[in-house]
Design a protein around this motif. Structure first.
Motif, short mmCIF file in Angstrom:
data_model
loop_
_atom_site.label_atom_id
_atom_site.label_comp_id
_atom_site.label_asym_id
_atom_site.label_seq_id
_atom_site.Cartn_x
_atom_site.Cartn_y
_atom_site.Cartn_z
N TRP A 200 0.83 -1.21 0.00
CA TRP A 200 0.00 0.00 0.00
C TRP A 200 0.86 1.26 0.00
O TRP A 200 0.61 2.21 -0.77
CB TRP A 200 -0.92 -0.06 1.22
CG TRP A 200 -1.81 1.12 1.43
CD1 TRP A 200 -2.85 1.53 0.65
CD2 TRP A 200 -1.75 2.04 2.54
NE1 TRP A 200 -3.45 2.65 1.20
CE2 TRP A 200 -2.79 2.97 2.36
CE3 TRP A 200 -0.93 2.14 3.67
CZ2 TRP A 200 -3.03 4.00 3.27
CZ3 TRP A 200 -1.16 3.16 4.57
CH2 TRP A 200 -2.19 4.08 4.36
N VAL A 201 1.89 1.30 0.83
CA VAL A 201 2.79 2.45 0.88
C VAL A 201 3.54 2.61 -0.44
O VAL A 201 3.71 3.72 -0.96
CB VAL A 201 3.77 2.32 2.07
CG1 VAL A 201 4.91 3.33 1.95
CG2 VAL A 201 3.03 2.52 3.39
N ALA A 202 4.00 1.49 -1.01
CA ALA A 202 4.73 1.55 -2.28
C ALA A 202 3.86 2.13 -3.39
O ALA A 202 4.37 2.76 -4.33
CB ALA A 202 5.22 0.16 -2.67
N ALA A 203 2.54 1.95 -3.27
CA ALA A 203 1.61 2.50 -4.27
C ALA A 203 1.13 3.90 -3.88
O ALA A 203 0.16 4.40 -4.46
CB ALA A 203 0.41 1.56 -4.42
N GLY A 204 1.80 4.53 -2.92
CA GLY A 204 1.43 5.88 -2.51
C GLY A 204 0.10 5.95 -1.80
O GLY A 204 -0.55 7.01 -1.76
N GLY A 205 -0.33 4.83 -1.21
CA GLY A 205 -1.61 4.80 -0.51
C GLY A 205 -2.79 4.56 -1.43
O GLY A 205 -3.94 4.64 -0.99
N ASP A 206 -2.52 4.25 -2.70
CA ASP A 206 -3.59 3.98 -3.67
C ASP A 206 -4.11 2.57 -3.44
O ASP A 206 -3.41 1.59 -3.69
CB ASP A 206 -3.04 4.13 -5.09
CG ASP A 206 -4.13 4.05 -6.15
OD1 ASP A 206 -5.05 3.23 -6.00
OD2 ASP A 206 -4.03 4.80 -7.15
N ALA A 207 -5.35 2.47 -2.96
CA ALA A 207 -5.90 1.17 -2.59
C ALA A 207 -6.18 0.30 -3.81
O ALA A 207 -6.22 -0.93 -3.69
CB ALA A 207 -7.19 1.35 -1.77
#
Length: 274
Positions: A200-207
């Motif tokens: 989740w963090v690696a995706a910038g918080g994009d769920a």
């Protein structure tokens, strides 16, 4: 010493040293694990540490929590060593608007661990409960502490029927769990949290990009159900839960066909005819 009426064979203590050896490693999310015999609230204790600058990844576990809190100010109580009561300190480097997913992420991770380790079909009730059938198995509570998020969990493990705090609750033991050993269960929960959190963090918080929303929807018992939602101001909303949006909010189609997006509320699953 413990005030539990059960012996160590029935409800053995957790080993802080063993948990640290298994979970704290260079480059890992978990930076410290502390097990205390008794405290008021692990969330309150860890929030105080967060305000003093504690590192991300601190975990505080209590064998007995005497002033635990759930959502809406409810109390959460259980006999010593009968469950897993712990809090995690996170400092998610993602936009504030996406941080509401932290609660759902932790609940999802815990449900996955329960299914894998204990062989109990744990499902998710939006926003923060784990269910076995329609009975509550665990609750999650996330709270801000300055720039940190403290996430607490209470998971009923070995409670007997007479020890349940409310009739609508249950435990792994009552659900005939294949494994109700707290040590491997806690390790599994924390490893699942780390895995989902990293993605989740690696995706910038994009769920969506991280796969978090799809995974949550797949395990959610609320979506598709008739619900009654108790909202602030004594407002009651009735309708069908149709999804969870990109911010982690529940989407409900009301009885008049309108769609409402809810960031908070006390959800009751309604049986047909009720």
């Amino acid at each position: 010493m413990t005030d539990s009426p059960y012996t160590d064979l029935e409800r053995p203590p957790l080993s802080q040293a063993a948990l640290r050896r298994a979970l704290v490693r260079p480059g890992g999310l978990w930076t410290s694990i502390t097990v205390v015999e008794r405290t008021g609230s692990t969330n309150a204790d860890l929030a105080a540490q967060a305000r003093e600058g504690a590192r991300e990844g601190a975990v505080l576990v209590a064998e007995h929590q005497v002033a635990g809190r759930g959502r809406l100010g409810r109390t959460w109580t259980a006999p010593p060593r009968s469950g897993l009561t712990f809090s995690m300190l996170l400092r998610p480097p993602v936009p504030a608007a996406r941080q509401g997913w932290v609660t759902l992420l932790v609940a999802l991770a815990a449900a996955s661990a329960v299914r894998r380790v204990s062989e109990v079909d744990a499902r998710l009730k939006w926003p923060n409960d784990l269910l076995a059938g329609e009975r509550k198995l665990a609750g999650v509570l996330a709270e801000r502490a300055d720039d940190a998020v403290v996430v607490g969990m209470g998971l009923n493990v070995s409670l007997r029927a007479g020890e349940l705090p409310v009739p609508a609750a249950t435990s792994l033991t009552l659900e005939q769990a294949g494994n109700a050993d707290r040590d491997p269960l806690l390790r599994a929960v924390l490893r699942e949290v780390e895995s989902h959190y990293r993605e989740w963090v690696a995706a910038g918080g994009d769920a969506d990009a991280s796969g978090l929303r799809a995974a949550y929807l797949a395990g959610c018992a609320t979506v598709g159900r008739q619900v009654r939602v108790e909202l602030p101001g004594e407002r009651i909303l009735r309708g069908t839960a149709t999804g969870v949006d990109v911010a982690g909010h529940l989407v409900v189609r009301t009885e008049d066909g309108a769609e409402e997006t809810l960031s908070a509320g006390d959800v009751v699953h309604v049986r047909p005819g009720e």
